[in-house]
Design an enzyme around this catalytic site. Sequence first.
Site, PDB file in Angstrom:
ATOM      1  N   THR A  45      68.981  41.179  71.776  1.00  0.00           N
ATOM      2  CA  THR A  45      69.013  39.893  72.460  1.00  0.00           C
ATOM      3  C   THR A  45      70.142  39.036  71.903  1.00  0.00           C
ATOM      4  O   THR A  45      70.336  37.899  72.322  1.00  0.00           O
ATOM      5  CB  THR A  45      67.690  39.135  72.281  1.00  0.00           C
ATOM      6  OG1 THR A  45      67.397  39.078  70.883  1.00  0.00           O
ATOM      7  CG2 THR A  45      66.552  39.854  72.980  1.00  0.00           C
ATOM      8  N   HIS A  50      67.986  39.009  63.076  1.00  0.00           N
ATOM      9  CA  HIS A  50      67.803  37.807  62.268  1.00  0.00           C
ATOM     10  C   HIS A  50      66.620  38.024  61.338  1.00  0.00           C
ATOM     11  O   HIS A  50      65.998  39.081  61.365  1.00  0.00           O
ATOM     12  CB  HIS A  50      67.630  36.587  63.165  1.00  0.00           C
ATOM     13  CG  HIS A  50      66.533  36.708  64.179  1.00  0.00           C
ATOM     14  ND1 HIS A  50      65.204  36.642  63.845  1.00  0.00           N
ATOM     15  CD2 HIS A  50      66.582  36.926  65.516  1.00  0.00           C
ATOM     16  CE1 HIS A  50      64.468  36.796  64.934  1.00  0.00           C
ATOM     17  NE2 HIS A  50      65.281  36.973  65.968  1.00  0.00           N
ATOM     18  N   HIS A  53      63.318  39.673  62.195  1.00  0.00           N
ATOM     19  CA  HIS A  53      63.244  41.119  62.360  1.00  0.00           C
ATOM     20  C   HIS A  53      62.946  41.837  61.049  1.00  0.00           C
ATOM     21  O   HIS A  53      62.634  43.023  61.043  1.00  0.00           O
ATOM     22  CB  HIS A  53      64.578  41.655  62.901  1.00  0.00           C
ATOM     23  CG  HIS A  53      64.863  41.255  64.303  1.00  0.00           C
ATOM     24  ND1 HIS A  53      65.973  40.525  64.657  1.00  0.00           N
ATOM     25  CD2 HIS A  53      64.185  41.479  65.455  1.00  0.00           C
ATOM     26  CE1 HIS A  53      65.972  40.324  65.967  1.00  0.00           C
ATOM     27  NE2 HIS A  53      64.895  40.879  66.474  1.00  0.00           N
ATOM     28  N   LYS A  87      56.714  34.259  76.056  1.00  0.00           N
ATOM     29  CA  LYS A  87      57.877  33.420  76.350  1.00  0.00           C
ATOM     30  C   LYS A  87      57.472  32.468  77.472  1.00  0.00           C
ATOM     31  O   LYS A  87      56.820  32.883  78.441  1.00  0.00           O
ATOM     32  CB  LYS A  87      59.065  34.269  76.805  1.00  0.00           C
ATOM     33  CG  LYS A  87      59.542  35.281  75.770  1.00  0.00           C
ATOM     34  CD  LYS A  87      60.387  34.587  74.712  1.00  0.00           C
ATOM     35  CE  LYS A  87      61.080  35.569  73.797  1.00  0.00           C
ATOM     36  NZ  LYS A  87      60.218  36.623  73.266  1.00  0.00           N
ATOM     37  N   ARG A  91      63.950  34.668  81.301  1.00  0.00           N
ATOM     38  CA  ARG A  91      65.204  34.652  80.563  1.00  0.00           C
ATOM     39  C   ARG A  91      66.365  35.123  81.424  1.00  0.00           C
ATOM     40  O   ARG A  91      66.214  35.889  82.367  1.00  0.00           O
ATOM     41  CB  ARG A  91      65.089  35.529  79.320  1.00  0.00           C
ATOM     42  CG  ARG A  91      64.178  34.876  78.294  1.00  0.00           C
ATOM     43  CD  ARG A  91      64.408  35.412  76.936  1.00  0.00           C
ATOM     44  NE  ARG A  91      63.669  36.633  76.733  1.00  0.00           N
ATOM     45  CZ  ARG A  91      63.794  37.377  75.637  1.00  0.00           C
ATOM     46  NH1 ARG A  91      64.651  37.022  74.708  1.00  0.00           N
ATOM     47  NH2 ARG A  91      63.087  38.471  75.499  1.00  0.00           N
ATOM     48  N   GLN A 181      58.255  49.554  77.770  1.00  0.00           N
ATOM     49  CA  GLN A 181      57.954  49.731  76.348  1.00  0.00           C
ATOM     50  C   GLN A 181      56.837  50.758  76.155  1.00  0.00           C
ATOM     51  O   GLN A 181      56.850  51.531  75.201  1.00  0.00           O
ATOM     52  CB  GLN A 181      57.567  48.385  75.703  1.00  0.00           C
ATOM     53  CG  GLN A 181      57.329  48.529  74.212  1.00  0.00           C
ATOM     54  CD  GLN A 181      57.225  47.189  73.500  1.00  0.00           C
ATOM     55  OE1 GLN A 181      57.814  46.204  73.926  1.00  0.00           O
ATOM     56  NE2 GLN A 181      56.461  47.162  72.420  1.00  0.00           N
ATOM     57  N   ASP A 202      52.811  39.561  68.569  1.00  0.00           N
ATOM     58  CA  ASP A 202      53.080  39.258  69.977  1.00  0.00           C
ATOM     59  C   ASP A 202      53.280  40.543  70.787  1.00  0.00           C
ATOM     60  O   ASP A 202      53.313  40.515  72.009  1.00  0.00           O
ATOM     61  CB  ASP A 202      54.305  38.348  70.108  1.00  0.00           C
ATOM     62  CG  ASP A 202      55.558  38.946  69.485  1.00  0.00           C
ATOM     63  OD1 ASP A 202      55.436  39.811  68.592  1.00  0.00           O
ATOM     64  OD2 ASP A 202      56.661  38.556  69.897  1.00  0.00           O
ATOM     65  N   LYS A 237      58.972  26.270  63.403  1.00  0.00           N
ATOM     66  CA  LYS A 237      59.341  27.639  63.684  1.00  0.00           C
ATOM     67  C   LYS A 237      60.087  28.231  62.500  1.00  0.00           C
ATOM     68  O   LYS A 237      60.996  27.621  61.953  1.00  0.00           O
ATOM     69  CB  LYS A 237      60.245  27.668  64.921  1.00  0.00           C
ATOM     70  CG  LYS A 237      60.281  28.999  65.620  1.00  0.00           C
ATOM     71  CD  LYS A 237      60.984  28.835  66.972  1.00  0.00           C
ATOM     72  CE  LYS A 237      61.459  30.141  67.540  1.00  0.00           C
ATOM     73  NZ  LYS A 237      60.435  31.089  67.885  1.00  0.00           N
ATOM     74  N   LYS A 240      64.597  29.184  61.737  1.00  0.00           N
ATOM     75  CA  LYS A 240      65.575  28.339  62.412  1.00  0.00           C
ATOM     76  C   LYS A 240      65.861  27.147  61.513  1.00  0.00           C
ATOM     77  O   LYS A 240      64.976  26.613  60.882  1.00  0.00           O
ATOM     78  CB  LYS A 240      65.013  27.806  63.740  1.00  0.00           C
ATOM     79  CG  LYS A 240      64.595  28.890  64.697  1.00  0.00           C
ATOM     80  CD  LYS A 240      65.735  29.280  65.597  1.00  0.00           C
ATOM     81  CE  LYS A 240      65.250  30.274  66.648  1.00  0.00           C
ATOM     82  NZ  LYS A 240      66.330  30.839  67.417  1.00  0.00           N
ATOM     83  N   THR A 241      67.096  26.743  61.496  1.00  0.00           N
ATOM     84  CA  THR A 241      67.430  25.524  60.782  1.00  0.00           C
ATOM     85  C   THR A 241      68.231  24.668  61.736  1.00  0.00           C
ATOM     86  O   THR A 241      68.458  25.051  62.878  1.00  0.00           O
ATOM     87  CB  THR A 241      68.309  25.805  59.558  1.00  0.00           C
ATOM     88  OG1 THR A 241      69.579  26.271  60.011  1.00  0.00           O
ATOM     89  CG2 THR A 241      67.672  26.848  58.669  1.00  0.00           C
TER      90      THR A 241
END
Length: 427
Positions: A45, A50, A53, A87, A91, A181, A202, A237, A240-241
């Site tokens: 994606t 990141h 993962h 989600k 997307r 999947q 998820d 979350k 993330k920053t």
Amino acid sequence: MADLPMDLLKDLGSRGLISQISSEDEFKSHLVSAQRTLYSGFDPTADSLHIGHLVPLLALRRFQLVGHKPLALVGGATGLIGDPSFKSAERQLNTADVVSGWVAKLQGQLEQYLDFNCGENSAVVVNNLEWTGRLSALEFLRDIGKHFSVNSMIQKESVRQRLEREGSGISFTEFSYMILQSYDFAELYKRYGCTLQIGGSDQWGNITGGIDLARRMHQGHVYGLTLPLVTKADGQKFGKTESGTIWLDPNKTSPYYFYQFWLGTADADVYKFLKYFTFMAPEEIDEIEQADLSSGKRPQAQSVLAEAVTKLVHGEQGLSAAVRISSSLFSGDLLELTEADFDQLCLDGLPATDIAGTSLSLVEALVSTGLAMSNRAAREFVEAGAVYVNGRKVENLDARIGLEDSLYGRYIVLKRGKKLFHLMRLT
RNA sequence: GGAGGGGUUCCCGAGUGGCUAAAGGGAUCAGACUGUAAAUCUGACGCGCGAGCUUCGGUGGUUCGAAUCCACCCCCCUCCA
């Protein structure tokens, strides 16, 4: 790593890494009775993995360390579709070219965390485009789709919001993701005898879909195990920053910044993260926690975590670079740094900008280094006393900086706020 | 294809002709206090030093004046076929 307990599930359990297990008792005896093959999928994606993962990736490694064979699946096909699980909105599809470029990058990254040369249980990287790519629409509908009941698919919690929430919706494309999947699992069962899929919690809906499909298509008995989603005590979350996602690619997130990210972990999360993101024994982590509690001083756990994860992701060198920058900026005296130190800081990944000219206003400097988004913001920072030039606070809005402020005739360290540094190089 | 609902500043979400750069909340940022933590308090949060300028899906209108009215277009949702 040698001290990893033989009882893998117990270890995972005490790390809080087990969310759900299918057919639990049966699975336990399945796992201990022989070497097994398992997989986890990573969809392209973006052009890098990141830190989110890392949990499933390290879990694959944990299984490998006790002798199981991990398959790291890159979603060359599923990445073209987009997983709708939990989600809130449909997307945007990426082009095939873009996705295949990302696939290549992800493959390279995945290889870093698994052992590909350890005999029987060597890891394998697979790409689901290999079997999904040449599937015809009719085959898909007749051979695979026939095994799925729409009734049960719309019951899945993972798409509930999209189905029920007013103002939301889901395309057939994304709705079909689960089938793809599921097919992966069935196919990996057939090709590699893969009997376990792991993934974030998820993914439960997608995983159970695969369990059913493997049974229907191949009479296979396979299992699923989900890992908890990483959450933060303050409800924000994870990963993330203000400046975005924490990537594993050092070109997207420098080792220095990466290290700083982990160093900033809240006390309420740090021991949990040690269990999630390192291979340290849970008992050892508990000891650190006890020691921190009784010390009454600043806890050590954050540095342990930052060092372990940075080393894992960026290696010995990346770690030492990160530590070097951090200590010069936060605890060292900038004026004591040598010219060579500055050169090294640039190489180590301290954000730096070349500035032409001999003198410019402080406000301009803040904007051109990206430390402030606009002149207005820059002024605000200066007025609030948030800006430092070479370690000295400057509150004068009209201040100019130039050659006479520089160290060694070319380096100026700007600091905005408590943690944000930027090196200016005069040219 | 038909009927209805909707697209507002990072997100959620008020706002139906001037008092609106646009309520409120969240997120974010800065300062104080700290431990490069949390909590708390204070402030900022479209751009501009400023007069002011540019925003409310798009384009074009009406009007002294529009996010608010009109036309067309694009996108999303719901129900019907």
